[in-house]
Design an enzyme around this catalytic site. Sequence first.
Site, PDB file in Angstrom:
ATOM      1  N   GLU A  34      52.049  39.406  45.440  1.00  0.00           N
ATOM      2  CA  GLU A  34      53.115  40.251  44.881  1.00  0.00           C
ATOM      3  C   GLU A  34      54.443  39.542  45.106  1.00  0.00           C
ATOM      4  O   GLU A  34      54.769  39.167  46.218  1.00  0.00           O
ATOM      5  CB  GLU A  34      53.098  41.624  45.566  1.00  0.00           C
ATOM      6  CG  GLU A  34      54.288  42.506  45.265  1.00  0.00           C
ATOM      7  CD  GLU A  34      54.515  42.751  43.773  1.00  0.00           C
ATOM      8  OE1 GLU A  34      53.600  43.245  43.101  1.00  0.00           O
ATOM      9  OE2 GLU A  34      55.624  42.405  43.273  1.00  0.00           O
ATOM     10  N   ILE A  50      53.677  61.633  35.607  1.00  0.00           N
ATOM     11  CA  ILE A  50      52.743  62.604  35.034  1.00  0.00           C
ATOM     12  C   ILE A  50      51.378  61.945  34.844  1.00  0.00           C
ATOM     13  O   ILE A  50      51.280  60.882  34.232  1.00  0.00           O
ATOM     14  CB  ILE A  50      53.216  63.104  33.645  1.00  0.00           C
ATOM     15  CG1 ILE A  50      54.705  63.433  33.637  1.00  0.00           C
ATOM     16  CG2 ILE A  50      52.346  64.277  33.178  1.00  0.00           C
ATOM     17  CD1 ILE A  50      55.099  64.640  34.395  1.00  0.00           C
ATOM     18  N   HIS A  52      49.013  62.294  32.598  1.00  0.00           N
ATOM     19  CA  HIS A  52      48.887  62.950  31.297  1.00  0.00           C
ATOM     20  C   HIS A  52      47.452  63.404  31.047  1.00  0.00           C
ATOM     21  O   HIS A  52      46.506  62.726  31.450  1.00  0.00           O
ATOM     22  CB  HIS A  52      49.283  61.983  30.178  1.00  0.00           C
ATOM     23  CG  HIS A  52      50.724  61.594  30.235  1.00  0.00           C
ATOM     24  ND1 HIS A  52      51.729  62.449  29.876  1.00  0.00           N
ATOM     25  CD2 HIS A  52      51.339  60.444  30.610  1.00  0.00           C
ATOM     26  CE1 HIS A  52      52.898  61.839  30.020  1.00  0.00           C
ATOM     27  NE2 HIS A  52      52.690  60.618  30.469  1.00  0.00           N
TER      28      HIS A  52
HETATM   29  C1  FAD Z   1      60.194  55.208  32.104  1.00  0.00           C
HETATM   30  C2  FAD Z   1      58.710  55.203  32.265  1.00  0.00           C
HETATM   31  C3  FAD Z   1      58.009  56.400  32.346  1.00  0.00           C
HETATM   32  C4  FAD Z   1      56.630  56.406  32.467  1.00  0.00           C
HETATM   33  N1  FAD Z   1      55.992  57.587  32.616  1.00  0.00           N
HETATM   34  C5  FAD Z   1      54.638  57.592  32.799  1.00  0.00           C
HETATM   35  C6  FAD Z   1      53.942  58.801  33.012  1.00  0.00           C
HETATM   36  O1  FAD Z   1      54.535  59.882  33.142  1.00  0.00           O
HETATM   37  N2  FAD Z   1      52.583  58.769  33.105  1.00  0.00           N
HETATM   38  C7  FAD Z   1      51.903  57.595  33.002  1.00  0.00           C
HETATM   39  O2  FAD Z   1      50.701  57.624  33.059  1.00  0.00           O
HETATM   40  N3  FAD Z   1      52.539  56.431  32.842  1.00  0.00           N
HETATM   41  C8  FAD Z   1      53.900  56.404  32.742  1.00  0.00           C
HETATM   42  N4  FAD Z   1      54.561  55.213  32.599  1.00  0.00           N
HETATM   43  C9  FAD Z   1      53.795  53.981  32.563  1.00  0.00           C
HETATM   44  C10 FAD Z   1      53.383  53.508  33.943  1.00  0.00           C
HETATM   45  O3  FAD Z   1      54.447  53.610  34.859  1.00  0.00           O
HETATM   46  C11 FAD Z   1      52.931  52.062  33.847  1.00  0.00           C
HETATM   47  O4  FAD Z   1      52.008  51.975  32.819  1.00  0.00           O
HETATM   48  C12 FAD Z   1      52.266  51.575  35.117  1.00  0.00           C
HETATM   49  O5  FAD Z   1      53.098  51.800  36.234  1.00  0.00           O
HETATM   50  C13 FAD Z   1      51.947  50.109  34.994  1.00  0.00           C
HETATM   51  O6  FAD Z   1      51.408  49.640  36.199  1.00  0.00           O
HETATM   52  P1  FAD Z   1      51.004  48.133  36.385  1.00  0.00           P
HETATM   53  O7  FAD Z   1      50.351  48.038  37.689  1.00  0.00           O
HETATM   54  O8  FAD Z   1      50.291  47.676  35.197  1.00  0.00           O
HETATM   55  O9  FAD Z   1      52.355  47.326  36.327  1.00  0.00           O
HETATM   56  P2  FAD Z   1      53.600  47.168  37.273  1.00  0.00           P
HETATM   57  O10 FAD Z   1      53.953  48.433  37.908  1.00  0.00           O
HETATM   58  O11 FAD Z   1      54.626  46.489  36.456  1.00  0.00           O
HETATM   59  O12 FAD Z   1      53.122  46.196  38.421  1.00  0.00           O
HETATM   60  C14 FAD Z   1      53.052  44.809  38.230  1.00  0.00           C
HETATM   61  C15 FAD Z   1      53.340  44.128  39.542  1.00  0.00           C
HETATM   62  O13 FAD Z   1      53.162  42.746  39.374  1.00  0.00           O
HETATM   63  C16 FAD Z   1      54.167  42.038  40.063  1.00  0.00           C
HETATM   64  N5  FAD Z   1      54.325  40.730  39.461  1.00  0.00           N
HETATM   65  C17 FAD Z   1      54.775  40.443  38.218  1.00  0.00           C
HETATM   66  N6  FAD Z   1      54.813  39.131  38.020  1.00  0.00           N
HETATM   67  C18 FAD Z   1      54.344  38.548  39.152  1.00  0.00           C
HETATM   68  C19 FAD Z   1      54.162  37.201  39.552  1.00  0.00           C
HETATM   69  N7  FAD Z   1      54.446  36.191  38.748  1.00  0.00           N
HETATM   70  N8  FAD Z   1      53.707  36.964  40.794  1.00  0.00           N
HETATM   71  C20 FAD Z   1      53.412  37.996  41.642  1.00  0.00           C
HETATM   72  N9  FAD Z   1      53.578  39.286  41.297  1.00  0.00           N
HETATM   73  C21 FAD Z   1      54.050  39.571  40.072  1.00  0.00           C
HETATM   74  C22 FAD Z   1      55.360  42.934  39.885  1.00  0.00           C
HETATM   75  O14 FAD Z   1      56.340  42.648  40.841  1.00  0.00           O
HETATM   76  C23 FAD Z   1      54.755  44.309  40.004  1.00  0.00           C
HETATM   77  O15 FAD Z   1      54.763  44.771  41.323  1.00  0.00           O
HETATM   78  C24 FAD Z   1      55.945  55.182  32.496  1.00  0.00           C
HETATM   79  C25 FAD Z   1      56.654  54.002  32.462  1.00  0.00           C
HETATM   80  C26 FAD Z   1      58.017  53.989  32.381  1.00  0.00           C
HETATM   81  C27 FAD Z   1      58.765  52.720  32.397  1.00  0.00           C
END
Ligand code: FAD
Lengths: 483, 421
Positions: A34, A50, A52
């Site tokens: 990370e 949420i 959903h």
């Molecule tokens: C405004 C908003 C509202 C939302 N509301 C909802 C909701 O109500 N319900 C719902 O289901 N979803 C919602 N979502 C969507 C949801 O938040 C995301 O789909 C989800 O958090 C994505 O998770 P992830 O683990 O894929 O990505 P991320 O949370 O982006 O995690 C990726 C991680 O990878 C790390 N990383 C990136 N590049 C590197 C690298 N090169 N080396 C090491 N680490 C790296 C980052 O630092 C990060 O910690 C919302 C999103 C937003 C922006």
Amino acid sequence: MKTNYDVIIIGSGIVGSLIARYLSRYELSVLVVEKQADVGMCPSSANSAIIHAGYDPKPGSVKAAMNAEGNKIWHTLAPELGIMHKKTGSCVAALGEEELPVLNELLENGKANKIPGLEIISGKDFIKKEPLINPLVSGVLWAPTAMVIDPFGAVLAAAENAVTNGVEYLFETEFTGFIFNDNTITGIHTNKGDFSCRWAINAAGLYSDEVAHKAGIRKGFKIIPRKGGYLVFDAAKFQINNVLFPVPSGLGKGTLVSVTTHGNILIGPDNEPASGKEDTSTTASGMAAIISGAKKLIPTIDERNAIAMYEGIRAKGNGDRDFIIERPDEINAFINICGIESPGFASAPAIALKAVELMKEGGENFKDKKSWNPVRKPFPHFHRMNMEEKAALVKQNPAYGRIVCRCEEVTEGEIIDAIHSPIPARTYDGIKRRTWLGTGRCQGAFDYPRVIQILARELGIDETEVTKKGKGSELAFRRTKWL
Amino acid sequence: MALTYDVIIIGAGPAGLAAAIEAKKTGAQRVLIIERNNEPGGILTQCIHNGFGSVIFKKDLPGPSYAHNFITQAREVEIEMLFDTMVIDITPNRSIYATSKNGFMEFQAGAIVLAMGCRERTRSQIRIPGTRPAGVFTAGMVQRMVNIENLMPGKNFVILGSGDIGMIMARRLTLEGANVIKVVELMPYLTGLRRNYVQCLQDFNIPLELSTTIKTINGNNRVESVETLKVDESLKQIPGTEQIIPCDSVLLSVGLIPENELSKKAGVILDPLTGGPEVDEKMATNIPGIFAAGNAVTIYDLVDYVSEAGFTAGRNAALFASGNTISPADTIKILPGENVRTVVPQAINKQLSGNQVLIELRVTKDFPSPVKIELTDGDNVVLAFREKYARPAEMITLKINPELFMEKTAGISGALKVRAL
Ligand SMILES: Cc1cc2nc3c(=O)[nH]c(=O)nc-3n(C[C@H](O)[C@H](O)[C@H](O)COP(=O)(O)OP(=O)(O)OC[C@H]3O[C@@H](n4cnc5c(N)ncnc54)[C@H](O)[C@@H]3O)c2cc1C
Ligand SMILES: Cc1cc2nc3c(=O)[nH]c(=O)nc-3n(C[C@H](O)[C@H](O)[C@H](O)COP(=O)(O)OP(=O)(O)OC[C@H]3O[C@@H](n4cnc5c(N)ncnc54)[C@H](O)[C@@H]3O)c2cc1C
């Protein structure tokens, strides 16, 4: 330092952390890299929170399947991991007759996605349940299986459970490229050196496009960041009982007004362009849009009662915007997960299990770990206890008797727990995210000096080395003149 | 098992100390102060500047010395004090729950005095957009860091708000070697005391810009700059007047809010204008046996009047605890009228005994020349006072003889309004 792992996961958002947690049940050595100083910084901790129900993704899409399945899993996973959640259900409120037909479309869509329990309630009946709703409400789509969750708490819980079961995390460790042997990935480069692995998993969220490109795939896929900001209200100032959405517009689900697991009220998001993937700055125009959007649902909202504001970044893909969860044919030993925008959080457990499934299909032979413990017990939370429980807790350990954050009643004991937890908090913000300290009415004005002392003491550093969120964000740079 | 006291005071600031001393002098046997800090004195322990005590001691004392006088007295009359102990709940029948490293405690009080002081308004409450780096502080927080913890939180400061704490900290930080670039104020006038402007800003060549606000805060880890902007008379932002000021710290001195979470739990009614409990001239709240004093009631600018209010609350709490209280008589409501923002007390009993009645008020605008302050019952002026001038930043204290008050208000049944002309 160990540099050789069976599996390396890139990214500790909700997707990466849940994959780590599900893999921790097998006899595998797993590393999560990370680049930030903590798990789940953004957007996994800055969203609408949420889970959903799943009535709105397009039937037949990966999103629709993951959302429906993810929602189902969260109902048992949240209690198992000790994650704060509230089984609220959710409502889409139509205002005026002209918005009513949209509810039927959503209902039909939801039925096609096999979402249980959906029904349309009349405006008249709904006002009785939610007296502050805009009196123009003509009908409501009620989705009983939706729930609200503590998003950072969820990422943390998954990560802690993974660590307790043997997964390793490296923070401030940035993936910079893959190591290939022909078309098989055998390791990764990072700013902290190289690591070898038998499997690599792209769970880099906002940066998943760039990671995929480094693997040589999905060249046309690009994430266009867009901001989504929120205002948090002191629950003492106005009370609602539900998760309220407007009818969706072309731009997305619109500005919601929602209860949170913590008892505050959340309004947002807006939808402004971001100048980059790290642009979490709030803007006056964005906040104005949030307030006017929320007032459509609850006209009596008074923006002067806002106690906090923050911004999340959406990982909006440039294609058909469906989730990508794949084991690409052209590369061996690689799971690629891209474009996980909303409802990514709701879908995350299903996405994580799908990743494990793809590894199995790719020939991985999983062996169960006998010692695996799927249950994570959260640390005590003084504020949420009744008087008898509080008294018992203080008796057991006096550190829980000293309140450091007055608004949220966070005790020294809880701060010490956070600093010495499986995913340790090492910064002011790290403690804030884990304990809710400083998130109330005074926003930390009272606790800052006290937290600086405790962090310095527990980490064995000088008070001038204590930071808000990592190097460069020190809270004090020297002692005063005469001491 | 609940520990029983005649009078329990929450908060060992100047209001709480005065209340405790007076309660004891009035005859209360067992008087306890519960304080969440590790020492008595309240906010004064961090106010190491001069300017305290001009009314009570006829001296210009630093805050800790002012407090010391009261702490010594409190020790002499054997007030019990618990430190590092936070009250977390109060019930209308005067049970108190508190917690500390020594354990979780339950108390039963004959009477309670609420003297919890105030908290500061924050960035979120005034919604300054931008990033969320380290280096955005409230003024009181920095005062504590510098004066108590001996920590310097920054090098180059921009201060938002010309309130007293902001100006005092401008001087303090300058003396500590920091560079205070400027103080910006949204209103077209100074919101703190004039003397602080002269002694803290002018004397140190720190510029003050009125009708100016911070539009955004920039920087990722630490503040890197702020963007300021002018506003017009109606406080609307004037585009094109933006200015980027590089700095590493922003100090907010944008107002204080009476601390009343506990009051609410006990069912005490709050005045939306002051943010504190509605009280009568005895400093009694609507809940029998619960009194309040100091910044928890309304934001004072002179600590002497905080102590006065503490005396009043303590005396009446002791009388209540001993059963020597006149049953709640008829009261006359006191309401803010023309050009007046807040009034304390919000009601005065028709039957008064002995002590002078103090009315504390704030006006809504500047009156540079002599001003009349009048209590009216609609059409008739009941009592009239003169002040040399009036400013929103300076609280006005009216001192009224109780006999005179009873005489003048004898036939009045409705409310009295306080106005400034
Ligand atoms: C405004 C908003 C509202 C939302 N509301 C909802 C909701 O109500 N319900 C719902 O289901 N979803 C919602 N979502 C969507 C949801 O938040 C995301 O789909 C989800 O958090 C994505 O998770 P992830 O683990 O894929 O990505 P991320 O949370 O982006 O995690 C990726 C991680 O990878 C790390 N990383 C990136 N590049 C590197 C690298 N090169 N080396 C090491 N680490 C790296 C980052 O630092 C990060 O910690 C919302 C999103 C937003 C922006
Ligand atoms: C920066 C600054 C400069 C000032 N300068 C001057 C000046 O020059 N001259 C002047 O006359 N006045 C000045 N004042 C005003 C004066 O200091 C205040 O009016 C006075 O301190 C208010 O006293 P108080 O007892 O009401 O509140 P405080 O002094 O704030 O005391 C309240 C106490 O209650 C405690 N408390 C709160 N909640 C709880 C709880 N739940 N459990 C236990 N304890 C609790 C707090 O820890 C605190 O010790 C200044 C004030 C400030 C902030």
